[in-house]
Design a protein around this motif. Structure first.
Motif, PDB file in Angstrom:
ATOM      1  N   GLY A  66       0.800  -1.220   0.000  1.00 54.11           N
ATOM      2  CA  GLY A  66       0.000   0.000   0.000  1.00 54.11           C
ATOM      3  C   GLY A  66       0.833   1.270   0.000  1.00 54.11           C
ATOM      4  O   GLY A  66       2.011   1.271  -0.335  1.00 54.11           O
ATOM      5  N   SER A  67       0.204   2.368   0.396  1.00 49.26           N
ATOM      6  CA  SER A  67       0.885   3.661   0.424  1.00 49.26           C
ATOM      7  C   SER A  67       0.249   4.540   1.488  1.00 49.26           C
ATOM      8  O   SER A  67      -0.806   4.226   2.045  1.00 49.26           O
ATOM      9  N   ARG A  68       0.889   5.669   1.754  1.00 53.54           N
ATOM     10  CA  ARG A  68       0.376   6.592   2.760  1.00 53.54           C
ATOM     11  C   ARG A  68      -0.930   7.248   2.325  1.00 53.54           C
ATOM     12  O   ARG A  68      -1.617   7.856   3.140  1.00 53.54           O
ATOM     13  N   ALA A  69      -1.264   7.118   1.048  1.00 55.81           N
ATOM     14  CA  ALA A  69      -2.495   7.715   0.560  1.00 55.81           C
ATOM     15  C   ALA A  69      -3.725   6.966   1.061  1.00 55.81           C
ATOM     16  O   ALA A  69      -4.836   7.495   1.040  1.00 55.81           O
ATOM     17  N   TRP A  70      -3.515   5.726   1.522  1.00 59.58           N
ATOM     18  CA  TRP A  70      -4.623   4.924   2.030  1.00 59.58           C
ATOM     19  C   TRP A  70      -4.637   4.997   3.553  1.00 59.58           C
ATOM     20  O   TRP A  70      -3.663   4.659   4.210  1.00 59.58           O
TER      21      TRP A  70
END
Length: 288
Positions: A258-262
């Protein structure tokens, strides 16, 4: 109490397993589980007191264990250690290439000696042990090896020396799986994420707040246990993984995805697995 393994009793009866870094942390836990499953475990490490303490625990629990002091960064010492283990216990059927170490520091402040020391421990030492186990034993009898990595796929800011070494170990794992497969040797790796282990207490006071917050960055919303790493290692060593080689298993609760956007959801159903009856909760996590 005894180790509550999910694997069948006697799974490793008649098998000799070398566990480097077996005196503490994940190595200690894995050694306990393998011994509980009938293995003749040989602990390897630099500190005699830690090896003796873990060996004493295993004997008290009814397991079979021996230990050898060895600095895996020293080629001649590794050659002699592997030779002595074979002379005493016969062929080495399995290797848990667990020994390692690092310290927190940004790349700009790591000097050459510090960088090389971590690489020698986490990469060169693991190579030396695996090579000698293969050359002196597994090249004739076959066997299985599990190497130790870390969650380094997105880089390891603050521990770049260890990240570089662990990335090298992953490539070594794949290469060895190809080169040694003809001899019936399987080579895999595990990559733990944030695991509740005694090693957490070795970090400086300034890092304690960050350590306590790690679970908030894991999709499963918790820190893992040593038993969860050990179970993956035992599986990869076992006959159930007889057609798995050159693979790395991430044991990190999806933290490397994942990423920090989630935005992660609130924690619920946070149960984990801990079969280690002698598990140690790091001081930094007590009261959490």
């Amino acid at each position: 109490m005894t180790y509550d393994s999910i694997f069948k009793p006697g799974l490793f009866s008649g098998r000799t397993v070398l566990v480097t870094g077996g005196g503490s942390g994940i190595g200690r836990c894995t050694a306990h589980e393998l011994a509980a499953l009938g293995a003749q475990v040989v602990l390897v490490g630099r500190k005699q007191d830690k090896l003796e303490n873990t060996a004493g625990e295993i004997v008290e629990d009814g397991g079979s264990v021996a230990w050898r002091v060895c600095d895996i960064r020293e080629e001649d010492a590794v050659k002699a250690m592997v030779s002595a283990v074979i002379a005493e216990h016969g062929p080495i059927h399995h290797l848990v290439n667990n020994a390692g170490g690092q310290y927190p520091a940004p790349l700009a402040s790591i000097n050459q000696k510090g960088f090389e020391t971590v690489v020698r421990t986490n990469l060169v030492g693991g190579f030396l042990v695996a090579r000698e186990v293969f050359n002196q034993s597994m090249s004739r009898t076959g066997g299985s090896i599990v190497n130790m990595l870390a969650d380094m796929w997105g880089g390891m800011p603050g521990m770049g020396h260890s990240g570089a070494a662990r990335a090298g170990m992953e490539n070594f794992t794949k290469t060895a799986a190809v080169e040694w497969g003809h001899a019936g040797v399987r080579v895999n790796a595990v990559a733990p994420g944030w695991i509740a282990s005694s090693g957490m207490d070795t970090y400086p006071e300034a890092m304690k707040k960050m350590i306590r917050s790690l679970k908030d960055h894991v999709p499963l919303q918790r820190i893992g246990s040593e038993s969860e790493v050990s179970a993956a290692i035992v599986f990869l060593l076992s006959p159930a993984a007889a057609f798995i080689s050159g693979h790395s298993i991430r044991i990190d609760g999806a933290a490397s995805q994942g990423s920090r956007a989630w935005t992660l959801g609130a924690a619920k159903n946070p149960e984990g697995y801990n079969g280690f009856h002698r598990a140690y909760l790091p001081d930094v996590l007590k009261g959490e």
